[in-house]
Design an enzyme around this catalytic site. Structure first.
Site, mmCIF file in Angstrom:
data_model
loop_
_atom_site.group_PDB
_atom_site.id
_atom_site.type_symbol
_atom_site.label_atom_id
_atom_site.label_comp_id
_atom_site.label_asym_id
_atom_site.label_seq_id
_atom_site.Cartn_x
_atom_site.Cartn_y
_atom_site.Cartn_z
ATOM 1 N N HIS A 18 65.027 57.157 18.331
ATOM 2 C CA HIS A 18 65.885 58.346 18.373
ATOM 3 C C HIS A 18 66.782 58.370 17.140
ATOM 4 O O HIS A 18 66.644 57.513 16.253
ATOM 5 C CB HIS A 18 66.666 58.417 19.696
ATOM 6 C CG HIS A 18 67.564 57.244 19.970
ATOM 7 N ND1 HIS A 18 68.633 56.918 19.178
ATOM 8 C CD2 HIS A 18 67.542 56.317 20.958
ATOM 9 C CE1 HIS A 18 69.253 55.860 19.673
ATOM 10 N NE2 HIS A 18 68.600 55.456 20.750
ATOM 11 N N HIS A 21 68.456 55.082 15.888
ATOM 12 C CA HIS A 21 67.583 54.176 15.130
ATOM 13 C C HIS A 21 67.354 54.729 13.724
ATOM 14 O O HIS A 21 67.360 53.995 12.743
ATOM 15 C CB HIS A 21 66.221 54.015 15.817
ATOM 16 C CG HIS A 21 66.307 53.536 17.225
ATOM 17 N ND1 HIS A 21 65.868 54.281 18.291
ATOM 18 C CD2 HIS A 21 66.799 52.387 17.752
ATOM 19 C CE1 HIS A 21 66.073 53.619 19.404
ATOM 20 N NE2 HIS A 21 66.645 52.468 19.114
ATOM 21 N N CYS A 126 72.802 40.549 31.433
ATOM 22 C CA CYS A 126 72.586 41.998 31.264
ATOM 23 C C CYS A 126 71.220 42.207 30.634
ATOM 24 O O CYS A 126 70.949 41.715 29.544
ATOM 25 C CB CYS A 126 73.671 42.615 30.389
ATOM 26 S SG CYS A 126 73.276 44.319 29.930
ATOM 27 N N CYS A 129 71.442 44.160 27.250
ATOM 28 C CA CYS A 129 71.779 43.319 26.087
ATOM 29 C C CYS A 129 70.795 42.168 25.932
ATOM 30 O O CYS A 129 70.742 41.532 24.892
ATOM 31 C CB CYS A 129 73.169 42.718 26.219
ATOM 32 S SG CYS A 129 74.508 43.890 26.334
ATOM 33 N N CYS A 144 78.379 45.923 32.555
ATOM 34 C CA CYS A 144 78.318 45.725 31.103
ATOM 35 C C CYS A 144 78.957 46.948 30.459
ATOM 36 O O CYS A 144 78.602 48.081 30.786
ATOM 37 C CB CYS A 144 76.863 45.599 30.649
ATOM 38 S SG CYS A 144 76.661 45.815 28.876
ATOM 39 N N HIS A 147 76.172 49.070 28.443
ATOM 40 C CA HIS A 147 75.060 49.709 29.152
ATOM 41 C C HIS A 147 75.442 50.314 30.498
ATOM 42 O O HIS A 147 74.623 50.985 31.129
ATOM 43 C CB HIS A 147 73.905 48.704 29.331
ATOM 44 C CG HIS A 147 73.298 48.310 28.030
ATOM 45 N ND1 HIS A 147 73.677 47.178 27.336
ATOM 46 C CD2 HIS A 147 72.363 48.925 27.271
ATOM 47 C CE1 HIS A 147 72.997 47.114 26.211
ATOM 48 N NE2 HIS A 147 72.192 48.148 26.140
ATOM 49 N N LYS A 295 77.652 57.486 23.775
ATOM 50 C CA LYS A 295 76.658 56.878 22.902
ATOM 51 C C LYS A 295 75.285 57.450 23.241
ATOM 52 O O LYS A 295 74.928 57.522 24.416
ATOM 53 C CB LYS A 295 76.648 55.357 23.116
ATOM 54 C CG LYS A 295 75.659 54.653 22.216
ATOM 55 C CD LYS A 295 75.502 53.182 22.578
ATOM 56 C CE LYS A 295 74.424 52.557 21.721
ATOM 57 N NZ LYS A 295 73.981 51.257 22.202
ATOM 58 N N LYS A 298 68.912 56.144 25.800
ATOM 59 C CA LYS A 298 67.862 56.614 26.698
ATOM 60 C C LYS A 298 68.389 56.660 28.129
ATOM 61 O O LYS A 298 68.127 57.593 28.873
ATOM 62 C CB LYS A 298 66.660 55.680 26.591
ATOM 63 C CG LYS A 298 65.419 56.336 27.099
ATOM 64 C CD LYS A 298 64.213 55.441 27.028
ATOM 65 C CE LYS A 298 63.152 56.025 27.904
ATOM 66 N NZ LYS A 298 62.630 55.066 28.862
HETATM 67 O O1 ME8 Z 1 69.200 45.871 19.869
HETATM 68 N N1 ME8 Z 1 74.176 55.191 17.151
HETATM 69 O O2 ME8 Z 1 67.197 46.950 19.495
HETATM 70 P P1 ME8 Z 1 67.573 48.460 19.860
HETATM 71 C C1 ME8 Z 1 73.926 54.477 16.049
HETATM 72 N N2 ME8 Z 1 65.947 44.658 19.322
HETATM 73 N N3 ME8 Z 1 72.955 53.543 15.964
HETATM 74 C C2 ME8 Z 1 72.200 53.319 17.056
HETATM 75 C C3 ME8 Z 1 72.416 54.031 18.258
HETATM 76 C C4 ME8 Z 1 73.458 55.018 18.276
HETATM 77 N N4 ME8 Z 1 73.726 55.771 19.330
HETATM 78 N N5 ME8 Z 1 71.522 53.604 19.158
HETATM 79 C C5 ME8 Z 1 70.756 52.654 18.547
HETATM 80 C C6 ME8 Z 1 68.022 45.853 19.588
HETATM 81 N N6 ME8 Z 1 71.162 52.487 17.267
HETATM 82 C C7 ME8 Z 1 67.346 44.554 19.202
HETATM 83 C C8 ME8 Z 1 67.752 44.206 17.791
HETATM 84 S S1 ME8 Z 1 67.664 42.678 15.623
HETATM 85 C C9 ME8 Z 1 67.262 41.125 15.241
HETATM 86 C C10 ME8 Z 1 67.205 42.922 17.271
HETATM 87 C C11 ME8 Z 1 70.556 51.583 16.273
HETATM 88 O O3 ME8 Z 1 66.276 49.185 19.899
HETATM 89 C C12 ME8 Z 1 71.553 50.587 15.727
HETATM 90 O O4 ME8 Z 1 71.053 50.074 14.518
HETATM 91 O O5 ME8 Z 1 68.448 48.517 21.048
HETATM 92 C C13 ME8 Z 1 71.542 49.502 16.772
HETATM 93 O O6 ME8 Z 1 72.100 48.284 16.331
HETATM 94 C C14 ME8 Z 1 70.059 49.409 17.041
HETATM 95 O O7 ME8 Z 1 69.589 50.774 16.932
HETATM 96 C C15 ME8 Z 1 69.701 48.820 18.389
HETATM 97 O O8 ME8 Z 1 68.327 48.975 18.570
#
Ligand code: ME8
Length: 517
Positions: A18, A21, A126, A129, A144, A147, A295, A298
């Protein structure tokens, strides 16, 4: 050439990407392109995080085998980044053979060093997380904070990594080094380090979770999530077999949002320290994109699809908005109203008009050929001087990750350049028959425009490329140092007016966007 290495988080493949990301990935793309412009050799790593409970569960819900499921979603991430022309060098997947091998190598090494031990632990876990939470991380209802879900009390025999052993070392390291940006996240991490760190659970018994990487020293268990995921930053550059990895690692910069601050600012440096690998150079932490003040996630159902926005309004428009609207580190609200106001004001009105008016006048009075530069008048010198200062400020703020300030400075110069057209009114000079003066004014405008287009190239590569091509600027001249050359264009060279690059967004095109405010 100096080397620099940038990473995005590797995203979970439980759902499609989204706008959140896309933001991190676009930021790293923009920063990577900027560093290339200033002559760095860049390695840009992104990818997908494919193991763990959450993904196993998502696959089950869809009635799919986890491998088939992760292949599909990972492919969607890759396609999305390809759609946005993300300049990544490697897309790492945690289910790849190369990555698994590195995780097992590190696990074995740490096990032999006595850093990993079997124990029974009870704590609140969690699944959002994918880690145990401390009391400080719970809201008043015991959920949490991030979340908004109730963590589960888990008591299980597992392998652990003792984080607390390194707590005072890490505290001192963070206090002494400029590791985390913006500074208020550094304070947040130092605050976390005031409290004892719970041991990091790195395993799951296979009977409960099979979707992970088998521990090399105990085949009854798998490792997953953080101990698996963070290691991608090393496996992605060929650690330990490819000697090149060290050259990139010397200058590694991670980009994340604040949701994964603790794993990156606490687990990761401690893991590196335990492995005798130097700590990364810097961790850049941005805030959240909010939709209706929450925030984007999903779980909350307020997701924005970046491709949808880009298809309607343009990829470069989206990149511009995201960079201009969020002060790095803080949260920002995404709304279509803000988007349209911003794009119409900055791109359609200010920048777009400057381009269109200038190219129009060159077409009308100089047969679309670059006019010669006559003697500069004080008003020309004044304009070029302010453009130069704005470009220096832009560079300074860009390299200090204050993107909106960088753009504010550049836009001040763009607006001044628009005022300059009216003040110097080249059409009146033409009427007087003074083509040399009219040509000089238009040349000053063209040279300024070319500097803006080079400066904005990392940010808006598609439209800047078209504009620079229309101005007959050669690819070899798309370099930061050239923005200060105000005689880069060649007299008599044909230029193209082309179509408007930043058309106004009319109401009709956003009427059907449903839930998006
Ligand atoms: O945490 N606003 O993956 P994830 C801004 N796999 N950035 C956002 C966002 C939002 N509302 N939502 C997501 C994970 N992001 C782990 C990471 S790394 C070694 C492992 C972005 O799919 C932002 O970069 O939950 C956030 O840190 C990341 O997506 C979390 O992606």
């Amino acid at each position: 050439m100096k080397k620099i290495y940038f990473t995005t988080p590797i995203y979970y493949v439980n759902a499609s990407p989204h706008l959140g990301h896309a933001y991190t990935t676009l930021i790293v793309d923009i920063v990577s392109r900027f560093y290339k412009l200033i002559n760095y050799e860049v390695f840009f790593l992104t990818g997908t995080d494919e193991h763990g409970d959450k993904i196993q569960k998502a696959a089950k819900e869809k009635g799919k085998d986890p491998k088939v499921f992760v292949d599909e979603i990972s492919f969607i991430f890759k396609k999305t980044w390809d759609y946005f022309n993300i300049s990544y060098n490697k897309f790492i997947r945690t289910t790849s053979k190369e990555h698994k091998k590195v995780v097992q190598f590190i696990l074995q090494k740490l096990y032999e060093k006595g850093e990993i031990y079997l124990d029974e632990y009870e704590g609140l876990y969690c699944y959002g997380c994918e880690r145990f939470l401390t009391n400080k991380e719970l809201d008043k209802m015991g959920r949490c904070k991030d979340h908004k879900i109730q963590p589960e009390l888990i008591k299980e025999k597992n392998y652990f990594f003792n984080l607390d052993k390194y707590r005072s070392w890490l505290k001192e390291y963070i206090e002494k080094n400029d590791l985390i940006y913006p500074g208020f996240y550094k304070d947040e991490v130092l605050n976390m380090l005031e409290e004892e760190l719970p041991p990091l659970c790195i395993s799951r018994p296979k009977e409960r979770l099979s979707w992970g990487i088998e521990l090399p020293f105990d085949t009854n268990y798998v490792t997953y999530v953080w101990f698996d995921a963070l290691i991608n930053y090393l496996s992605g550059i060929g650690y330990p077999e490819n000697p090149e990895w060290e050259k990139w690692w010397e200058n590694v910069h991670h980009f994340i949002a604040k949701d994964i601050l603790r794993p990156h600012a606490i687990y990761w440096p401690i893991m590196l320290k335990a492995m005798d690998i130097p700590i990364y150079k810097k961790l850049f932490v941005h805030g959240y994109w909010l939709v209706n003040h929450f925030k984007m996630s999903k779980t909350l159902g307020n997701i924005i699809d970046p491709i949808d926005i880009a298809e309607r309004f343009g990829k470069d428009q989206l990149r511009y908005f995201l960079l201009r609207e969020m002060a790095f580190g803080y949260d920002a609200e995404f709304s279509l109203t803000n988007f349209i106001i911003r794009i119409n004001a900055d791109l359609a009105n200010d920048y777009g008009n400057l381009i269109y008016r200038t190219l129009n006048l060159v077409e009308k009075y100089f047969e679309s050929k670059v006019p010669s530069l006559g003697d500069l008048q004080p008003e020309d010198i004044e304009l070029l001087e302010s453009v130069k200062i704005a470009l220096k400020d832009y560079e300074f703020f860009f390299l200090n990750f204050q993107f909106y300030k960088a753009l504010e400075k550049l836009w001040e110069a763009i607006r001044k350049t628009n005022v300059y057209i009216d003040r110097t009114s080249p059409w009146s000079e033409v009427k007087k028959g003074d083509f040399i003066r009219a040509g000089t004014i238009l040349r000053v405008l063209l040279e300024s425009m070319k500097s803006f287009a080079i400066a904005l190239y990392p940010l808006m590569p598609e439209t800047s490329k078209i504009l620079l091509e229309n101005l007959s600027i050669e690819a070899k001249d798309i370099l930061w140092e050239k923005v200060f050359h105000f005689d880069l264009l060649k007299e008599g060279t044909p230029i193209k007016k082309g179509k408007p690059l930043y058309p106004r967004i009319e109401k009709i095109s956003y009427i059907n966007l449903g839930a998006i405010p």
